[in-house]
Design a protein around this motif. Sequence first.
Motif, short mmCIF file in Angstrom:
data_model
loop_
_atom_site.label_atom_id
_atom_site.label_comp_id
_atom_site.label_asym_id
_atom_site.label_seq_id
_atom_site.Cartn_x
_atom_site.Cartn_y
_atom_site.Cartn_z
N LEU A 1 8.72 -13.55 -8.48
CA LEU A 1 10.22 -12.85 -8.81
C LEU A 1 10.40 -11.97 -7.63
O LEU A 1 11.28 -11.67 -7.02
CB LEU A 1 10.22 -12.17 -10.09
CG LEU A 1 10.48 -13.12 -11.44
CD1 LEU A 1 10.25 -12.39 -12.40
CD2 LEU A 1 11.71 -13.96 -11.22
N ILE A 2 9.03 -11.19 -7.32
CA ILE A 2 9.26 -10.02 -6.34
C ILE A 2 9.32 -10.96 -4.86
O ILE A 2 10.24 -10.41 -4.08
CB ILE A 2 7.91 -9.33 -6.36
CG1 ILE A 2 7.86 -8.51 -7.35
CG2 ILE A 2 7.91 -8.29 -5.00
CD1 ILE A 2 6.46 -7.82 -7.40
N VAL B 1 0.19 -12.14 0.38
CA VAL B 1 1.45 -12.85 0.17
C VAL B 1 2.96 -12.23 0.55
O VAL B 1 3.67 -12.45 1.14
CB VAL B 1 1.58 -13.99 -1.01
CG1 VAL B 1 3.06 -14.66 -1.00
CG2 VAL B 1 0.46 -14.79 -0.81
N LEU B 2 2.91 -10.96 -0.31
CA LEU B 2 4.19 -10.03 -0.43
C LEU B 2 4.49 -9.17 1.03
O LEU B 2 5.20 -9.06 1.57
CB LEU B 2 4.18 -9.22 -1.35
CG LEU B 2 4.23 -9.76 -2.66
CD1 LEU B 2 4.27 -8.59 -3.74
CD2 LEU B 2 5.46 -10.59 -2.97
N GLY B 3 3.32 -9.17 1.90
CA GLY B 3 3.36 -8.46 3.24
C GLY B 3 2.98 -6.92 3.03
O GLY B 3 3.01 -6.46 1.90
N LYS B 4 2.94 -6.32 4.14
CA LYS B 4 2.55 -4.72 4.24
C LYS B 4 3.81 -3.98 3.83
O LYS B 4 3.44 -2.98 3.39
CB LYS B 4 2.34 -4.54 5.70
CG LYS B 4 0.88 -5.38 6.24
CD LYS B 4 0.73 -5.00 7.73
CE LYS B 4 -0.54 -5.62 8.30
NZ LYS B 4 -0.75 -5.32 9.46
N THR B 5 4.97 -4.57 3.46
CA THR B 5 5.94 -3.41 3.63
C THR B 5 6.12 -3.05 1.94
O THR B 5 6.47 -2.33 1.35
CB THR B 5 7.52 -4.18 3.61
OG1 THR B 5 7.36 -5.47 2.91
CG2 THR B 5 7.55 -4.64 5.12
N GLN B 6 5.38 -3.96 1.02
CA GLN B 6 5.16 -3.60 -0.26
C GLN B 6 4.34 -2.05 -0.37
O GLN B 6 4.81 -1.37 -1.04
CB GLN B 6 4.37 -4.55 -0.84
CG GLN B 6 4.07 -4.18 -2.49
CD GLN B 6 5.62 -4.58 -3.13
OE1 GLN B 6 6.33 -5.23 -2.78
NE2 GLN B 6 5.43 -4.51 -4.44
#
Length: 224
Positions: A71-72, A23-28
């Motif tokens: 939150l992130i 969900v947060l994506g690869k940039t994490q």
Amino acid sequence: MDYLEIAFELIVGFVALLILTKVLGKTQISQITPFDFISAIILGELVGNSLYDNKEGVKEILFAISIWGGLIFLTEKLTQRSRRLRHLFENTPSIIIRKGQIEFKELKKNHLDLNQLQQLLRAKDVFSVRECEYAILETDGSLSVIKKPLYASVQKQDLNLAPASAAIPISVILDGEIIYDNLKMIDVDENWLVSELHKKGFTSARDVLFGEWQDGKELLLQGY
């Protein structure tokens, strides 16, 4: 807490974290900032501490992951829309070397010493500050460098050479197994690949460690 309960909570935590990273994506991971780094550590701690707390169960683990992940995710959305918030959470790139001169104030501001700067420059094939025209410290800690014209790499346009079209290499065999999805991508079938294998002296794909196709080039095959 018995072993079965620990195993169950580990599996639940693993699946929840896997879904959250999607969900947060690869940039994490690929473009991690100090804020991302801290948030990832805390997320792991939430799961780790919950596993060995007898008062906490699966519901509590999922609740903690959901709240922190939310939150992130909210922070990422806000930083995409607001430049001020982006600067607050992710900072902005800093020019460390400007027109061949080291910006000492920027070094101090980013808590970077000269030895660290030299190490970052060497990672970019710059072994002397005199070779560098500009150096920009990115938000993820990497360094982007523009060399002085005297030390810059020669490009085809400088020599008036006709540019060749770019092509992505495609793996067609890995560890003796044919990658059928990649064959479809390059619009060839297994019969074509087998024919190429025989031309190279291989009896089957099982004899090939690595096979790579690239448009306009000969098929690369390496055996064991």
